[in-house]
Design an enzyme around this catalytic site. Structure first.
Site, PDB file in Angstrom:
ATOM      1  CE  LYS A 105       5.922 -10.285 -15.774  1.00 40.06           C
ATOM      2  NZ  LYS A 105       5.579  -9.102 -14.958  1.00 40.06           N
TER       3      LYS A 105
ATOM      4  CB  SER B  89       7.511 -15.579  -9.169  1.00 41.76           C
ATOM      5  OG  SER B  89       6.748 -15.311 -10.323  1.00 41.76           O
TER       6      SER B  89
ATOM      7  CD  GLU C 262      -7.031 -10.138  -9.754  1.00 44.93           C
ATOM      8  OE1 GLU C 262      -6.009  -9.647  -9.250  1.00 44.93           O
ATOM      9  OE2 GLU C 262      -8.181  -9.935  -9.306  1.00 44.93           O
TER      10      GLU C 262
ATOM     11  N   GLY D 293      -6.201 -15.100  -5.687  1.00 42.69           N
ATOM     12  CA  GLY D 293      -5.466 -13.835  -5.760  1.00 42.69           C
ATOM     13  C   GLY D 293      -6.276 -12.752  -6.437  1.00 42.69           C
TER      14      GLY D 293
ATOM     15  CG  ASP E 221      -4.104  -8.524  -6.063  1.00 39.38           C
ATOM     16  OD1 ASP E 221      -4.182  -9.694  -6.491  1.00 39.38           O
ATOM     17  OD2 ASP E 221      -3.325  -7.679  -6.538  1.00 39.38           O
TER      18      ASP E 221
ATOM     19  CB  SER F 206       0.727 -13.808 -20.139  1.00 37.48           C
ATOM     20  OG  SER F 206       0.479 -14.792 -19.159  1.00 37.48           O
TER      21      SER F 206
END
Length: 326
Positions: free
Chosen positions: A57, A82, A208, A212, A214, A308
């Site tokens: 990030k 989060s 995923e 979750g 989506d 990640s």
């Protein structure tokens, strides 16, 4: 006839890499013969758990923040997250000599919240199951005149995240497939942009948690689908809808999304700790879980995997991975 320009390009990713040079870490690529044998392929692990703030990030946050005007920097930055984007924006703000206000869920991992505060950010909390973090952050930014840097819905954020895949490909050369965690979709969008631009034949696979799914549902439907807020140990992927910008990229460039269970994520975290000697947080372990458990089917010869992040405290890691705990 009209055409729509993609929100991020290979040139954008390369420009982000230039901005990040000497600021972000060029993270290591690890190999494991044991993992190769399990996968039946050559696996190249891009370890963003060694990035500043412990996750990829920082790449996107710094790339976006570094483009703010002096006037914007003088007023400060707002963000919602989060945990990992929260830390990334807090550190980017500190590096650039400004301040940050971060909207975080009340149940964010304590280690991530403490690290965010440690970088000097002000934290505003909300209930992730009843509150709207975007609305809260937007209102806060408007009230205080802050520049809002979202965790994925931003071209400069996506471009910054794509530098992880760019570095991987620069180091190891052409890959047949690339597996990446999918939450809001920024890492996947930036990475797929870089990978497909350099090697059009590469297969891009998002991963995923089962709770979750989506993005998987959205790709199958051809439009953004919402699911109930996921209850999964992969807190960085506990999102209910793909981003609008990120989905516009991923629906073009993402070949497949596969799902892993929480138990498979735990097993992957244990494998990383015991065999690779690295600490990986649940969201960072999802593509490794997919490789170990064959969720992506028969893998081609050379496969890249983006780990990640590694932001998990010792107590939580022991709770999830100690012994045969489930």
């Amino acid at each position: 006839m009209t055409t729509t320009t993609p929100p991020v390009s290979l040139d954008d990713v390369r420009d982000a890499a230039a901005r990040l040079k000497g600021v972000a870490h060029r993270t290591p690529v690890l190999r494991s013969r044991t993992l190769d044998a399990l996968a039946g392929a050559e696996i190249f692990l891009k370890c963003e758990n060694f990035q500043r703030v412990g996750a990829f990030k920082f790449r996107g946050a710094y790339n976006a923040a570094s483009r703010l005007t002096p006037e914007q920097l003088s007023r400060g930055i707002a963000a919602y997250s989060s945990g990992n984007h929260a830390q990334a924006v807090a550190l980017a703000a500190r590096e650039l000599g400004t301040t940050a206000v971060i909207v975080m869920p009340e149940d964010a991992p304590p280690s991530k919240r403490a690290a965010t505060a440690g970088y000097g950010a002000e934290i505003v909390t909300y209930d992730r199951y009843t509150g709207d973090r975007v609305a809260i952050a937007e209102a806060l930014a408007a009230e205080r005149g802050l520049a809002l840097i979202p965790p994925y819905e931003h071209p400069h954020v996506m471009a910054g995240q794509g530098t992880a895949a760019l570095e991987l490909l620069e180091e190891v050369g052409e890959l047949d497939a690339l597996l990446t965690p999918v939450g809001g979709g920024g890492l996947m969008a930036g990475s797929a942009t870089a990978a497909k631009s350099l090697y059009p034949g590469i297969r891009t696979v998002g991963v995923e948690p089962e709770a979750g799914d989506d993005t998987k549902r959205s790709l199958e439907a051809g439009r953004r689908i919402s699911v109930p807020v996921p209850r999964t140990i992969a807190d960085g992927q506990a999102l209910h809808t793909p981003g609008e910008l990120t989905f516009s990229v991923n629906r073009r460039l993402l070949d497949e999304v596969v799902l892993v269970t929480d138990d498979e994520i735990r097993d992957a975290m244990r494998f990383a700790f015991e065999r690779l000697k690295i600490v990986v947080e649940p969201s960072g372990a999802t593509p490794l879980a997919a490789v170990i458990n064959g969720r992506a089917g028969t893998l081609p010869r050379r496969v890249g995997v983006i780990i990640s992040g590694g932001n998990i405290d010792a107590g939580r890691f022991a709770e999830l991975c100690g012994g045969d705990a489930r």
